[in-house]
Design a protein around this motif. Structure first.
Motif, PDB file in Angstrom:
ATOM      1  N   LEU A   1     -28.169  -3.574 -12.452  1.00 22.63           N
ATOM      2  CA  LEU A   1     -27.617  -4.864 -12.866  1.00 22.63           C
ATOM      3  C   LEU A   1     -27.152  -5.657 -11.652  1.00 22.63           C
ATOM      4  O   LEU A   1     -26.729  -5.072 -10.648  1.00 22.63           O
ATOM      5  CB  LEU A   1     -26.440  -4.646 -13.834  1.00 22.63           C
ATOM      6  N   PRO A   2     -27.234  -6.987 -11.711  1.00 21.57           N
ATOM      7  CA  PRO A   2     -26.783  -7.788 -10.556  1.00 21.57           C
ATOM      8  C   PRO A   2     -25.270  -7.682 -10.386  1.00 21.57           C
ATOM      9  O   PRO A   2     -24.524  -7.549 -11.349  1.00 21.57           O
ATOM     10  CB  PRO A   2     -27.192  -9.217 -10.953  1.00 21.57           C
TER      11      PRO A   2
ATOM     12  N   LYS B   1     -21.635  -9.273  -9.098  1.00 19.10           N
ATOM     13  CA  LYS B   1     -20.991 -10.587  -9.042  1.00 19.10           C
ATOM     14  C   LYS B   1     -20.085 -10.613  -7.817  1.00 19.10           C
ATOM     15  O   LYS B   1     -19.065  -9.934  -7.775  1.00 19.10           O
ATOM     16  CB  LYS B   1     -20.197 -10.834 -10.328  1.00 19.10           C
TER      17      LYS B   1
ATOM     18  N   PHE C   1     -27.695   1.181 -12.657  1.00 25.93           N
ATOM     19  CA  PHE C   1     -28.456   0.600 -13.758  1.00 25.93           C
ATOM     20  C   PHE C   1     -29.293  -0.590 -13.293  1.00 25.93           C
ATOM     21  O   PHE C   1     -30.016  -1.178 -14.065  1.00 25.93           O
ATOM     22  CB  PHE C   1     -27.521   0.137 -14.873  1.00 25.93           C
TER      23      PHE C   1
END
Length: 195
Positions: A9-10, A12, A7
């Protein structure tokens, strides 16, 4: 292993099951907080989200620290730490403290068995939990704050003034006190529902 359909998304990379901090409060400030304890204001601890007692899960006394001009410095300091920790580790959406800060007292035989601070209903907005040690470690035996990390049990540091910050969905407990008294501050930082 690659994700089949990312997707974008970063990720973590700094997540930690719990983080501990020392030196946020000077020794005389920790004593000042400890002196807020009032035997006249203490109540028997209930379970989150209910007004019932369950001595098989939790046994301790608590009192609440209202956010007043006299105690605002405690809220400010802990809020700043929560924001810093969240920015470094979790990236949760945060709004503020869930309830008044809680002073907890564990005496001989007291404990809080395995539980989550997050759950359905009124505790569904808890994102971060904060626990601050107010007692010297040699003032009590037992009373360890422990986390269940997969199948491994890990004890948090217990030095006076140590602050532990962790996601409210982490499984944790306070082991039974076998001698002395353990006092701590507990607080929960809330935010919008997870999405």
């Amino acid at each position: 292993m690659a994700i089949n359909y990312p997707f974008g998304l970063p990720l973590k990379h700094n997540f930690a099951e719990f983080v501990h901090y020392n030196g946020l409060f000077l020794p005389h400030e920790t004593d000042r907080i400890l002196n807020l304890w009032s035997e006249n204001q203490k109540i028997k601890a209930t379970l989150s989200g209910s007004d019932t007692y369950d001595d098989e899960l939790r046994k301790s006394d608590v009192m609440f620290i209202e956010n007043t001009p006299e105690t605002e410095w405690i809220y400010n300091r802990l809020a700043g730490l929560a924001i810093q920790c969240n920015n470094e580790r979790y990236w949760f959406d945060l709004l503020g403290f869930h309830n008044n800060l809680q002073l907890a007292s564990y005496t001989e035989g007291d404990f809080f068995d395995w539980h989550l601070d997050f759950g359905a209903g009124e505790i569904s907005d808890r994102k971060l939990s904060i626990s601050m040690q107010l007692s010297d470690p040699d003032e009590y035996e037992g009373g360890d704050l422990q986390f269940m990390l997969n199948q491994k049990i890990v004890s948090a540091p217990r030095e006076k003034g140590t602050i532990i910050v962790f996601p409210s969905f982490m499984m944790h407990r306070v082991t039974p006190i076998t001698k002395g008294v353990r006092k701590s501050i507990v607080g929960w930082v809330a935010g919008p529902p997870y999405r």
